[in-house]
Design an enzyme around this catalytic site. Structure first.
Site, PDB file in Angstrom:
ATOM      1  N   ASP A  79       6.635   3.607   0.595  1.00 28.24           N
ATOM      2  CA  ASP A  79       5.322   3.483   1.229  1.00 28.24           C
ATOM      3  C   ASP A  79       4.954   4.748   2.002  1.00 28.24           C
ATOM      4  O   ASP A  79       5.782   5.649   2.175  1.00 28.24           O
ATOM      5  CB  ASP A  79       5.284   2.255   2.148  1.00 28.24           C
ATOM      6  CG  ASP A  79       6.522   2.139   3.039  1.00 28.24           C
ATOM      7  OD1 ASP A  79       7.220   3.151   3.234  1.00 28.24           O
ATOM      8  OD2 ASP A  79       6.790   1.040   3.548  1.00 28.24           O
ATOM      9  N   ASN A 147       9.284  -9.091  11.059  1.00 29.91           N
ATOM     10  CA  ASN A 147       8.440 -10.152  10.490  1.00 29.91           C
ATOM     11  C   ASN A 147       8.795 -10.435   9.034  1.00 29.91           C
ATOM     12  O   ASN A 147       8.067 -11.124   8.341  1.00 29.91           O
ATOM     13  CB  ASN A 147       6.957  -9.776  10.608  1.00 29.91           C
ATOM     14  CG  ASN A 147       6.610  -8.514   9.826  1.00 29.91           C
ATOM     15  OD1 ASN A 147       7.479  -7.898   9.202  1.00 29.91           O
ATOM     16  ND2 ASN A 147       5.343  -8.125   9.860  1.00 29.91           N
ATOM     17  N   HIS A 149       8.959  -8.190   6.608  1.00 29.64           N
ATOM     18  CA  HIS A 149       8.318  -7.333   5.605  1.00 29.64           C
ATOM     19  C   HIS A 149       9.347  -6.466   4.875  1.00 29.64           C
ATOM     20  O   HIS A 149      10.401  -6.139   5.417  1.00 29.64           O
ATOM     21  CB  HIS A 149       7.158  -6.516   6.189  1.00 29.64           C
ATOM     22  CG  HIS A 149       7.531  -5.319   7.004  1.00 29.64           C
ATOM     23  ND1 HIS A 149       6.633  -4.692   7.844  1.00 29.64           N
ATOM     24  CD2 HIS A 149       8.687  -4.606   7.122  1.00 29.64           C
ATOM     25  CE1 HIS A 149       7.215  -3.661   8.417  1.00 29.64           C
ATOM     26  NE2 HIS A 149       8.462  -3.583   8.003  1.00 29.64           N
ATOM     27  N   GLU A 154       3.476  -7.169   4.132  1.00 23.33           N
ATOM     28  CA  GLU A 154       3.487  -7.977   5.344  1.00 23.33           C
ATOM     29  C   GLU A 154       3.439  -9.467   4.988  1.00 23.33           C
ATOM     30  O   GLU A 154       3.163  -9.826   3.842  1.00 23.33           O
ATOM     31  CB  GLU A 154       2.264  -7.605   6.201  1.00 23.33           C
ATOM     32  CG  GLU A 154       2.191  -6.120   6.590  1.00 23.33           C
ATOM     33  CD  GLU A 154       3.146  -5.738   7.729  1.00 23.33           C
ATOM     34  OE1 GLU A 154       4.243  -6.316   7.837  1.00 23.33           O
ATOM     35  OE2 GLU A 154       2.763  -4.850   8.520  1.00 23.33           O
TER      36      GLU A 154
HETATM   37  P1  PGA Z   1      13.277  -0.166  10.982  1.00 24.48           P
HETATM   38  O1  PGA Z   1      12.170  -0.627   9.956  1.00 24.48           O
HETATM   39  O2  PGA Z   1      14.434   0.276  10.146  1.00 24.48           O
HETATM   40  O3  PGA Z   1      12.662   0.983  11.711  1.00 24.48           O
HETATM   41  O4  PGA Z   1      13.600  -1.338  11.825  1.00 24.48           O
HETATM   42  C1  PGA Z   1      12.554  -1.469   8.928  1.00 24.48           C
HETATM   43  C2  PGA Z   1      11.344  -1.831   8.127  1.00 24.48           C
HETATM   44  O5  PGA Z   1      10.259  -1.923   8.713  1.00 24.48           O
HETATM   45  O6  PGA Z   1      11.480  -2.040   6.918  1.00 24.48           O
END
Ligand code: PGA
Length: 254
Positions: A79, A147, A149, A154
């Site tokens: 992404d 959450n 994702h 999302e």
């Molecule tokens: P993070 O993000 O490793 O910074 O916790 C994980 C994600 O959002 O996939």
């Protein structure tokens, strides 16, 4: 320690729980290294965020020790924030060069990144989808949001979704705010590979560390797949390996 928690569909999942984030990250790095040793021209799906940083550091240790070459590997990142060119410090492209690409022998021609500053997001998504169709991913690395994702898919994202522009959730905006380098605010939109693109990978490795991920991990592993928790759709894939530290595994029923 390997655990095989069963979810409602009774599919057996592949879960490795290690005491620390460092050990879980090293185990994930080893999966990537063995995939590239077995097939130097492997197509790797890569992720950003805080979690994969230890994985990339471990890969760079192997590079420094002369144990691996990524010269023939192809990469796709999951992404990118909309509005940021690769030259912006807060772009995921810049992150990838800082954390990995710039310190190993990846060939620029084989690095695929979404252009966050494309004039037309739809055209950019279609370009990336075409590239993915031409280069099926052998091993996809994932993190997970608090959450649930995966990529920037999302809650509510559809399991068959393909590369698309999405609006980030409030929870993601808050979670990513402390990671900003130059921006004052997290961009509201991103282009992300869809859940369908992720599930098209031959093999998926997902790393979760720390207590903030424990509830998303529990829902993903021990509840029926549901659009409310995007990572729960991973249980419909036949070759997914979860790597957790004890904190992220803290809410699993064992
Ligand atoms: P993070 O993000 O490793 O910074 O916790 C994980 C994600 O959002 O996939």
């Amino acid at each position: 320690m390997d655990h095989h928690p069963r979810i409602a569909s009774d599919r057996v999942l592949n879960v490795t729980i290690l005491p620390t984030a460092q050990e879980a990250s090293a185990a994930v790095a080893e999966k990537i290294l063995s995939a590239v040793r077995a097939n130097p021209a492997a197509v790797l799906g890569l992720a950003t965020g805080q979690t994969p940083r230890r994985v990339y550091a471990a890969l760079l240790d192997a590079v420094a020790a002369g144990e691996i070459s990524f010269a023939d590997a192809t990469t796709f990142n999951l992404d990118e924030y909309c509005g940021l060119p690769a030259s912006h410090a807060d772009s995921f492209a810049a992150y990838m060069y800082r954390e990995l690409f710039g310190k190993a022998d990846f060939r620029p021609a084989r690095i695929n990144l979404i252009d966050g500053a494309a004039a037309d997001n739809e055209v950019e998504a279609a370009r990336y989808a075409r590239l993915l169709a031409e280069h099926p991913i052998d091993l996809q690395l994932l993190g997970i949001g608090t959450n649930g994702h995966i990529g920037f898919n999302e809650p509510g994202a559809l399991p068959a979704g393909r590369v698309q522009t999405v609006k980030l959730s409030e929870e993601t905006l808050l979670a990513n705010q402390p990671t900003l380098i130059e921006l004052k605010q997290v961009p509201a939109h991103a282009i992300t590979m869809g859940i369908g693109d992720i599930l098209a990978a031959r093999e998926i490795v997902i790393l979760a560390t720390g207590p903030a991920k424990a509830e998303a991990v529990r829902r993903s592993l021990q509840e029926t797949p549901d659009n409310a928790c995007p990572a729960s759709h991973l249980s419909t894939h036949s070759n997914v390996h979860w790597f957790l530290d004890e904190a992220a595994a803290g809410l699993l029923q064992r």
